[in-house]
Design a protein around this motif. Structure first.
Motif, mmCIF file in Angstrom:
data_model
loop_
_atom_site.group_PDB
_atom_site.id
_atom_site.type_symbol
_atom_site.label_atom_id
_atom_site.label_comp_id
_atom_site.label_asym_id
_atom_site.label_seq_id
_atom_site.Cartn_x
_atom_site.Cartn_y
_atom_site.Cartn_z
ATOM 1 N N ILE A 263 46.994 25.631 39.039
ATOM 2 C CA ILE A 263 47.506 26.822 39.723
ATOM 3 C C ILE A 263 47.199 28.040 38.856
ATOM 4 N N ARG A 264 46.401 28.951 39.390
ATOM 5 C CA ARG A 264 46.042 30.143 38.623
ATOM 6 C C ARG A 264 47.231 31.098 38.568
ATOM 7 N N VAL A 265 47.555 31.570 37.378
ATOM 8 C CA VAL A 265 48.681 32.485 37.188
ATOM 9 C C VAL A 265 48.149 33.855 36.800
ATOM 10 N N GLN A 266 48.428 34.853 37.635
ATOM 11 C CA GLN A 266 48.092 36.236 37.295
ATOM 12 C C GLN A 266 49.258 36.812 36.486
ATOM 13 N N LEU A 267 48.992 37.157 35.253
ATOM 14 C CA LEU A 267 50.036 37.694 34.367
ATOM 15 C C LEU A 267 49.806 39.178 34.151
ATOM 16 N N HIS A 268 50.796 39.993 34.527
ATOM 17 C CA HIS A 268 50.756 41.438 34.297
ATOM 18 C C HIS A 268 51.920 41.783 33.373
ATOM 19 N N CYS A 269 51.608 42.370 32.237
ATOM 20 C CA CYS A 269 52.660 42.605 31.241
ATOM 21 C C CYS A 269 52.381 43.887 30.465
ATOM 22 N N GLU A 304 52.081 34.630 40.554
ATOM 23 C CA GLU A 304 52.008 35.902 39.830
ATOM 24 C C GLU A 304 53.254 36.083 38.970
ATOM 25 N N VAL A 305 53.045 36.495 37.729
ATOM 26 C CA VAL A 305 54.132 36.782 36.793
ATOM 27 C C VAL A 305 53.974 38.227 36.326
ATOM 28 N N MET A 306 55.026 39.019 36.511
ATOM 29 C CA MET A 306 55.004 40.424 36.093
ATOM 30 C C MET A 306 56.144 40.691 35.126
ATOM 31 N N ILE A 307 55.822 41.288 33.988
ATOM 32 C CA ILE A 307 56.831 41.691 33.001
ATOM 33 C C ILE A 307 56.655 43.189 32.785
ATOM 34 N N GLU A 308 57.614 43.962 33.304
ATOM 35 C CA GLU A 308 57.503 45.427 33.252
ATOM 36 C C GLU A 308 58.606 45.996 32.359
ATOM 37 N N GLU A 309 58.194 46.709 31.327
ATOM 38 C CA GLU A 309 59.154 47.351 30.423
ATOM 39 C C GLU A 309 59.428 48.772 30.896
ATOM 40 N N LEU A 310 60.698 49.062 31.178
ATOM 41 C CA LEU A 310 61.156 50.385 31.561
ATOM 42 C C LEU A 310 62.015 50.949 30.438
ATOM 43 N N PRO A 311 62.396 52.234 30.504
ATOM 44 C CA PRO A 311 63.150 52.828 29.382
ATOM 45 C C PRO A 311 64.419 52.073 29.018
ATOM 46 N N ARG A 312 65.164 51.590 30.010
ATOM 47 C CA ARG A 312 66.451 50.957 29.717
ATOM 48 C C ARG A 312 66.522 49.474 30.054
ATOM 49 N N LYS A 313 65.463 48.935 30.622
ATOM 50 C CA LYS A 313 65.509 47.531 31.028
ATOM 51 C C LYS A 313 64.108 46.953 31.097
ATOM 52 N N VAL A 314 64.062 45.642 31.180
ATOM 53 C CA VAL A 314 62.804 44.929 31.388
ATOM 54 C C VAL A 314 62.959 44.129 32.672
ATOM 55 N N VAL A 315 61.996 44.278 33.579
ATOM 56 C CA VAL A 315 62.049 43.589 34.864
ATOM 57 C C VAL A 315 60.981 42.504 34.890
ATOM 58 N N ILE A 316 61.401 41.278 35.165
ATOM 59 C CA ILE A 316 60.495 40.129 35.231
ATOM 60 C C ILE A 316 60.490 39.600 36.650
ATOM 61 N N ARG A 317 59.310 39.418 37.217
ATOM 62 C CA ARG A 317 59.183 38.866 38.576
ATOM 63 C C ARG A 317 58.182 37.725 38.573
ATOM 64 N N ILE A 318 58.560 36.624 39.206
ATOM 65 C CA ILE A 318 57.679 35.475 39.385
ATOM 66 C C ILE A 318 57.555 35.247 40.883
ATOM 67 N N VAL A 319 56.373 35.391 41.422
ATOM 68 C CA VAL A 319 56.183 35.419 42.868
ATOM 69 C C VAL A 319 55.134 34.396 43.282
ATOM 70 N N ASP A 320 55.406 33.719 44.401
ATOM 71 C CA ASP A 320 54.396 32.846 45.009
ATOM 72 C C ASP A 320 54.392 33.066 46.512
ATOM 73 N N THR A 360 58.390 32.745 47.669
ATOM 74 C CA THR A 360 59.623 32.981 46.923
ATOM 75 C C THR A 360 59.374 33.986 45.810
ATOM 76 N N ALA A 361 60.375 34.813 45.542
ATOM 77 C CA ALA A 361 60.310 35.773 44.436
ATOM 78 C C ALA A 361 61.555 35.607 43.585
ATOM 79 N N VAL A 362 61.353 35.388 42.294
ATOM 80 C CA VAL A 362 62.446 35.316 41.324
ATOM 81 C C VAL A 362 62.379 36.582 40.478
ATOM 82 N N GLN A 363 63.472 37.318 40.418
ATOM 83 C CA GLN A 363 63.505 38.546 39.626
ATOM 84 C C GLN A 363 64.632 38.486 38.605
ATOM 85 N N LEU A 364 64.282 38.759 37.375
ATOM 86 C CA LEU A 364 65.248 38.835 36.280
ATOM 87 C C LEU A 364 65.203 40.242 35.699
#
Length: 379
Positions: A263-269, A304-320, A360-364
């Motif tokens: 399974i190919r995983v697109q990682l954006h970080c 797809e895995v996305m790890i986005e750093e914002l000023p006050r938080k980090v948002v992680i999303r795992i989507v299929d 499904t989308a998992v967001q942390l």
């Protein structure tokens, strides 16, 4: 309409039933109607009595000024009635809730809707207490609130128990990760190094015996065992997570995951800063569990895995874009429980959304400041 001042409000909530009945007897000739009024007023007095015995009650005007409090309100807040009447609820504000919390509360009740929630207050002696609160607006003929009735029940003990449970879960997770680290090190540095030494000795024997077939087969078996041990040690806890942080650990994990499951995983970080080992471990484990579930259930060729750093938080999303599921019908397994507890342990928020046939989308969401659960709230 008869208007009453706040000073006299304490006398008009069901406490003057006998007086009102004596007045009405002179005003109403219809005995049947008088009996109905009598019954209704007594029922009102009974309801008020039951409410006062069971709940913390307050009434405010449309500006939030306190017009009435019952004895239980005085008891829990440790203020006497005269100290409360005419004031607003800032007198018991604990400072725990931010401005946004109260802004949203007022938006709800001024729109004429009922607000429900839990509030942490401060008593006169400085002690804190939690109340489960329902605020009901009373509306005038134009549909505008002219008064608010707040009914509360104390939940301090429950909140304290919840806090203790959260702190215990943090400790359990810490102990679990320490054990994972210890076993992983022992597998890698102990058994792994032992097998590597055995491999070197086998190479010497093969060289001395001109590539004996049985020794060559044994060497292949030992080499396979070494790979299995390394994989197991990595699954337990990758050393790179402690040494270099979550980003290199995730990059390595997704590469291995793609090779293993196809399974190919697109990682954006864009995460550049270190967050502390507890938060980085939680992020790693949530991504690991989410990708494992994708491999088991989604039936997809890509995630797809996305790890986005914002000023006050980090948002992680795992989507299929796989099979998906209906949330109300899905069983809560150990994996979901583990993700939720890890999110709570760092003061984060986990949300899972899914649709049949759409994936499904998992967001942390991980706050960059210190977790609330690392300090005591229910004091």
């Amino acid at each position: 309409m008869i208007k009453h001042s706040g000073k006299h409000y304490a006398q008009i909530i069901g406490s003057d039933v006998d007086y009102l009945l004596s007045v009405l007897e002179n005003e109403i000739d219809d005995k049947s109607m008088l009996a109905q009024v009598n019954q209704s007023l007594k029922q009102l007095a009974d309801v008020k009595f039951a409410l006062d015995e069971s709940s913390i009650v307050a009434v405010t005007d449309h500006k939030g000024k306190i017009e009435y409090v019952n004895d239980k309100f005085c008891e829990i807040s440790k203020y006497n009635r005269d100290e409360l009447l005419g004031k607003d609820h800032r007198i018991i504000n604990s400072g725990h809730h931010g401005r946004e919390f109260f802004r949203e509360l007022w938006e709800v009740i001024t729109a004429g809707e009922v607000w429900r929630g839990e509030v942490k207050n401060r008593a006169k002696d400085g002690s804190f207490y939690w109340v489960n609160t329902t605020i009901v607006p009373f509306l005038d003929e134009a549909g505008k609130p002219y008064q608010y009735l707040a009914i509360r029940s104390e939940v301090t003990q429950r909140k304290r128990a919840e806090q203790e449970l959260k702190e215990m879960m943090v400790k359990v997770i810490e102990i679990q990760e320490d054990e994972r680290k210890r076993i992983s090190r022992e597998l890698h540095d102990g058994i792994g190094q032992g097998l590597f030494s055995l491999l070197i000795r086998l190479d010497r024997l093969i060289s001395d015996h001109n590539g004996l077939t049985e020794l060559t087969a044994l060497r292949s078996d030992v080499s396979g065992m070494m790979e299995d041990i390394r994989g197991l040690a990595w699954e337990l806890r990758p050393s790179v997570l402690d040494d270099l942080g979550v980003v290199p650990a995730i990059r390595t994990y997704t590469d291995n995951y793609s090779q293993h499951f196809g399974i190919r995983v697109q990682l954006h970080c864009n995460l550049k800063s270190r967050l502390g080992i507890m938060k980085e471990t939680a992020i790693y484990r949530v991504i690991q569990e989410a990708l494992t579930n994708i491999a088991k259930y989604a039936d997809v060729a890509e995630a797809e895995v996305m790890i986005e750093e914002l000023p006050r938080k980090v948002v992680i999303r795992i989507v299929d874009g796989g099979h998906g599921f209906i949330a109300s019908e899905a069983q809560r397994g150990v994996g979901l429980f583990s993700m939720e507890e890890r999110a709570r342990s760092i003061g984060g928020q986990l949300d899972i959304t899914s649709q049949l046939g759409k994936g499904t989308a998992v967001q942390l969401v991980v706050p960059k400041e210190a977790s609330k659960y690392q300090s005591s709230d229910a004091t």
